[in-house]
Write an enzyme that holds these catalytic residues in place. Sequence first.
Site, PDB file in Angstrom:
ATOM      1  N   CYS A  24       0.837  -1.208   0.000  1.00 33.66           N
ATOM      2  CA  CYS A  24       0.000   0.000   0.000  1.00 33.66           C
ATOM      3  C   CYS A  24       0.875   1.262   0.000  1.00 33.66           C
ATOM      4  O   CYS A  24       1.708   1.450   0.896  1.00 33.66           O
ATOM      5  CB  CYS A  24      -0.911  -0.014   1.226  1.00 33.66           C
ATOM      6  SG  CYS A  24      -1.873   1.490   1.464  1.00 33.66           S
ATOM      7  N   CYS A  27       0.429   3.273   3.247  1.00 37.51           N
ATOM      8  CA  CYS A  27       1.137   2.680   4.390  1.00 37.51           C
ATOM      9  C   CYS A  27       2.630   2.969   4.288  1.00 37.51           C
ATOM     10  O   CYS A  27       3.277   3.255   5.292  1.00 37.51           O
ATOM     11  CB  CYS A  27       0.874   1.179   4.461  1.00 37.51           C
ATOM     12  SG  CYS A  27      -0.812   0.758   4.973  1.00 37.51           S
ATOM     13  N   HIS A 117      -9.302   6.936   2.370  1.00 36.90           N
ATOM     14  CA  HIS A 117      -8.796   8.306   2.269  1.00 36.90           C
ATOM     15  C   HIS A 117      -9.884   9.202   1.692  1.00 36.90           C
ATOM     16  O   HIS A 117     -10.780   8.739   1.004  1.00 36.90           O
ATOM     17  CB  HIS A 117      -7.524   8.393   1.414  1.00 36.90           C
ATOM     18  CG  HIS A 117      -7.684   7.945  -0.003  1.00 36.90           C
ATOM     19  ND1 HIS A 117      -7.772   6.616  -0.363  1.00 36.90           N
ATOM     20  CD2 HIS A 117      -7.764   8.639  -1.155  1.00 36.90           C
ATOM     21  CE1 HIS A 117      -7.897   6.512  -1.676  1.00 36.90           C
ATOM     22  NE2 HIS A 117      -7.904   7.741  -2.185  1.00 36.90           N
TER      23      HIS A 117
END
Length: 181
Positions: A24, A27, A117
């Site tokens: 990700c 991340c 998000h």
Amino acid sequence: MTSFIVEAHVGRVVRPEWAGDPQCAFCSILQKKLPAYILYEDEKVISILDIAPLRLGHTLVIPKVHLKHISELPEDYAAALGLAVTRVAKALTKFLENPGLNVVGNQEYAQAVPHVHYHIIPAPQLDAPRGTGTYNALNPPTEKEMHRMELEGRTELDEDFAKEFSDRIRRELSATASSHL
């Protein structure tokens, strides 16, 4: 009292989906493995400039927990996201002198990065010339034309702009936070 709370979490098993995903991009940004222009950060949320902005100031607000669906967010992260969206939106509209914006959260559909998000996208200004991310009120495009132009108009984030912009927004957010104390 605090030590009791901390001790209660020692050795606690973290849900695997919350631990982060090495694939990700968000991340990786949270772990400082990828660079980003940070506008806002607290213990639960980070806000960064989008690397392929629709318009000047296009910003993302991301929880510091890896979840793919908004519907899976724990209430404390949802609350932190809402607060961050409000604070960042206020700073963006003040800096850009444009009160219009869109706040968008996708869940699977149109979700390019599978990590919750929100996008904060400044609205076009209708009184500016075409080609500037804004539209002329005397000759406004159709909705279909506007969507096509916005998609075609996406470019990579300009590094010089990103540095100056993120510094100014962080200062604004810091001043705002100080005035609420």
